[in-house]
Write an enzyme that holds these catalytic residues in place. Sequence first.
Site, short mmCIF file in Angstrom:
data_model
loop_
_atom_site.label_atom_id
_atom_site.label_comp_id
_atom_site.label_asym_id
_atom_site.label_seq_id
_atom_site.Cartn_x
_atom_site.Cartn_y
_atom_site.Cartn_z
N VAL A 87 0.85 -1.18 0.00
CA VAL A 87 0.00 0.00 0.00
C VAL A 87 0.89 1.24 0.00
O VAL A 87 1.81 1.35 0.82
CB VAL A 87 -0.94 0.03 1.23
CG1 VAL A 87 -1.83 1.27 1.18
CG2 VAL A 87 -1.81 -1.23 1.26
N LYS A 106 -3.26 0.57 -3.38
CA LYS A 106 -2.93 -0.81 -3.04
C LYS A 106 -2.63 -1.57 -4.33
O LYS A 106 -3.49 -1.67 -5.22
CB LYS A 106 -4.09 -1.47 -2.30
CG LYS A 106 -3.80 -2.88 -1.80
CD LYS A 106 -4.94 -3.38 -0.92
CE LYS A 106 -4.63 -4.72 -0.30
NZ LYS A 106 -5.72 -5.19 0.61
N GLU A 138 -9.65 5.77 -0.25
CA GLU A 138 -9.54 6.96 0.59
C GLU A 138 -8.33 6.82 1.50
O GLU A 138 -8.14 5.78 2.13
CB GLU A 138 -10.83 7.09 1.40
CG GLU A 138 -10.86 8.22 2.40
CD GLU A 138 -12.13 8.23 3.22
OE1 GLU A 138 -12.31 9.16 4.01
OE2 GLU A 138 -12.95 7.29 3.07
N ASP A 193 -11.82 -9.48 9.86
CA ASP A 193 -10.51 -9.16 10.45
C ASP A 193 -10.58 -7.82 11.18
O ASP A 193 -9.72 -6.96 10.98
CB ASP A 193 -9.43 -9.14 9.38
CG ASP A 193 -8.02 -9.19 9.98
OD1 ASP A 193 -7.88 -9.69 11.13
OD2 ASP A 193 -7.07 -8.76 9.32
N LYS A 231 -9.87 -5.46 13.97
CA LYS A 231 -8.84 -5.34 14.99
C LYS A 231 -8.41 -3.88 15.02
O LYS A 231 -8.77 -3.10 14.12
CB LYS A 231 -7.65 -6.24 14.67
CG LYS A 231 -7.00 -5.95 13.33
CD LYS A 231 -5.89 -6.94 13.03
CE LYS A 231 -5.26 -6.66 11.65
NZ LYS A 231 -4.20 -7.65 11.32
N PRO A 232 -7.67 -3.44 16.03
CA PRO A 232 -7.30 -2.01 16.12
C PRO A 232 -6.63 -1.46 14.87
O PRO A 232 -6.93 -0.35 14.44
CB PRO A 232 -6.36 -1.99 17.33
CG PRO A 232 -6.84 -3.10 18.20
CD PRO A 232 -7.26 -4.18 17.24
N ASN A 260 -7.08 -2.13 11.88
CA ASN A 260 -8.01 -1.97 10.78
C ASN A 260 -9.15 -1.01 11.10
O ASN A 260 -10.12 -0.92 10.34
CB ASN A 260 -8.58 -3.33 10.36
CG ASN A 260 -7.59 -4.14 9.55
OD1 ASN A 260 -6.64 -3.59 9.00
ND2 ASN A 260 -7.79 -5.44 9.50
#
Length: 209
Positions: free
Chosen positions: A2, A19, A68, A112, A114-115, A117
């Site tokens: 990315v 990406k 974004e 998935d 999680k913090p 993401n």
Amino acid sequence: KVYLAQRADGAYERNVALKVVDDLQMDVQQRAFFEVERQLLAQMDHPAIAQIHDAGSDDNGRPWLVMEYIEGSPITSFCEQAGMSLRQRIELFIKVCEGVQHAHQKGVVHRDIKPANVLVSMIDGVPAPKLIDFGIAMGVSGGPAQAAGTPGYMAPEQLDPQKRSDSRSDIYSLGALLYEIVGGVRPPDCASLPPDGARPSLQLDTLPA
């Protein structure tokens, strides 16, 4: 990979997240995940979900996705750095839940959460969370899938490709995320807990005021 990129045709300037996947290093299943990510993100239209701007493939056949760009911090880090109160943390978490609900209504399971993401930035002085990385998402109808997710946040059924994984898997992950947002530490891995493992309230009891 990315990258931070910028539109360069002179029409207007905007930072975006680009990406790019090296098609030569992707197996069939990985490419399928990436294609699913592109299709699913195009369906989303919610302030708590990062928006997709464009997608395609380059001259060498490598697929790319323009999203974004979120200049923010993982939700747990943001809460700590901002010294947010319990009420403020819960209010922020509710916004994340609303984004997940939107995805589920579109027929999408993130799988998935999680913090890392859930990135939070300040918009007009108000914390704004954004869900990113739907790369291993799947339809809410569930069904057998490859084991995918992050240990400590993924539901037990995600460990077994033969078990059904549906929107309830995201609910489990949201609970694990809330545990860390409020308790300040990652929740224990479900596989390491005895059947009568410690309740989250016991963790909260050990925190300073």
